[in-house]
Design a protein around this motif. Sequence first.
Motif, short mmCIF file in Angstrom:
data_model
loop_
_atom_site.label_atom_id
_atom_site.label_comp_id
_atom_site.label_asym_id
_atom_site.label_seq_id
_atom_site.Cartn_x
_atom_site.Cartn_y
_atom_site.Cartn_z
N ASP A 123 0.84 -1.21 0.00
CA ASP A 123 0.00 0.00 0.00
C ASP A 123 0.87 1.26 0.00
O ASP A 123 0.58 2.22 -0.72
N ASN A 163 0.88 3.81 -3.16
CA ASN A 163 0.46 5.21 -3.02
C ASN A 163 1.57 6.17 -3.42
O ASN A 163 1.30 7.21 -4.04
N SER A 201 -8.98 8.33 -7.22
CA SER A 201 -8.21 7.76 -6.10
C SER A 201 -7.39 6.59 -6.59
O SER A 201 -7.78 5.88 -7.52
N ARG A 214 -7.07 3.93 -5.20
CA ARG A 214 -7.86 2.73 -4.94
C ARG A 214 -8.59 2.25 -6.20
O ARG A 214 -8.80 1.06 -6.42
N LYS A 215 -8.95 3.23 -7.05
CA LYS A 215 -9.70 2.89 -8.27
C LYS A 215 -8.92 1.94 -9.17
O LYS A 215 -9.46 1.02 -9.77
N GLU A 234 -9.20 -1.46 -7.87
CA GLU A 234 -10.53 -2.04 -8.18
C GLU A 234 -10.59 -2.52 -9.62
O GLU A 234 -11.13 -3.59 -9.91
#
Length: 344
Positions: free
Chosen positions: A178, A182, A302, A304-305, A308
């Motif tokens: 993570d 990031n 984000s 995170r997208k 996903e």
Amino acid sequence: MGIPKILIVDDRPENLLALEGLLEQFNIDLIKANSGEEALAHTLDHEFALILLDVQMPGMDGYEVAELMRGNKKNRHIPIIFVTAASKASAHVFKGYESGAVDYLFKPLIPMVFQSKVGVFIELFQQKEALREKTQEFNRKLIELEELQQQLEETNEQLLMLSTTDGLTGLLNRRRFDEIFNAEWKRGIRAQRPLSLIMLDIDHFKAYNDTYGHQVGDDCLREVARTLSSIPLRELDRFARIGGEEFAIILPETDSKGAMQVAKRIIESIEILSKPHSSSPSSNHLTVSVGVATVIPNSEISSRKLMEVADDALYEAKHNGRNGCCSLALSEKVSALTAAPAFS
Ligand SMILES: [Mg+2]
């Protein structure tokens, strides 16, 4: 600290007795010699705080004894006081200093003067000893401190390893993944360069565990990790284990075409293993499915997208029969998912 030792040297026993009497008041270890030779022999066995040396002695006189003592490295710094019955002629005094005397006393000795001089030398010796002990203690502590510091560094390194590494496979763990992901996302925004993410999953791993047991399942995860690690990648590409049988690779500055090449290499490398998987409905050996997602990061969405979408691509690969890969570009998904909640 030991009791200071004083050596008195005189060829006449009555003089030695007189000196002994004058030194009675001091807490010292007194050693006597009645010749220069004997005095030199004592300096081999003891470390003296002070030597009181008669000048006039048969055989080796006090000057010769002092010179020989000065010639020895160990004795060079021992203070010597010459005690003489000779005249106070300065020539004598100078000779004494040449041979290394730090003081010169004339017989008959004046007790108070004699005792106060001796007292000063005893004090100097004690100070020197105390300083030496402190220095030794300091050096010991310094060594201890260095050892402690090294231990601390090793512990910190181990802690860092433990907190960033997956215990089973030795790959980066989810937490470290993570962090890196990031950081790469932000770097991608600044550089406006594509960032790709690969997610892969061992096909029918639950069935594998059920068939062979968890121990063999763990061995299998380690073998897959080793195999993935042996794929030649750039230093900035990072492998991680992000779930039970899920792995991910961050590929900075890589477009979807480049990422698909890596994905194909992953599938091939697992194929080459030919690891039996008798309970797999889709193959007789172990296979993986791979999802690839690529985007030029921007601050509107984000990070995170991207994960996903990579997950969606992995789902597609599974859906298409497994042992294969699927690539999705984030832009297509974003436009296709306009009804989705805000990306944050
Ligand atoms: Mg004498």
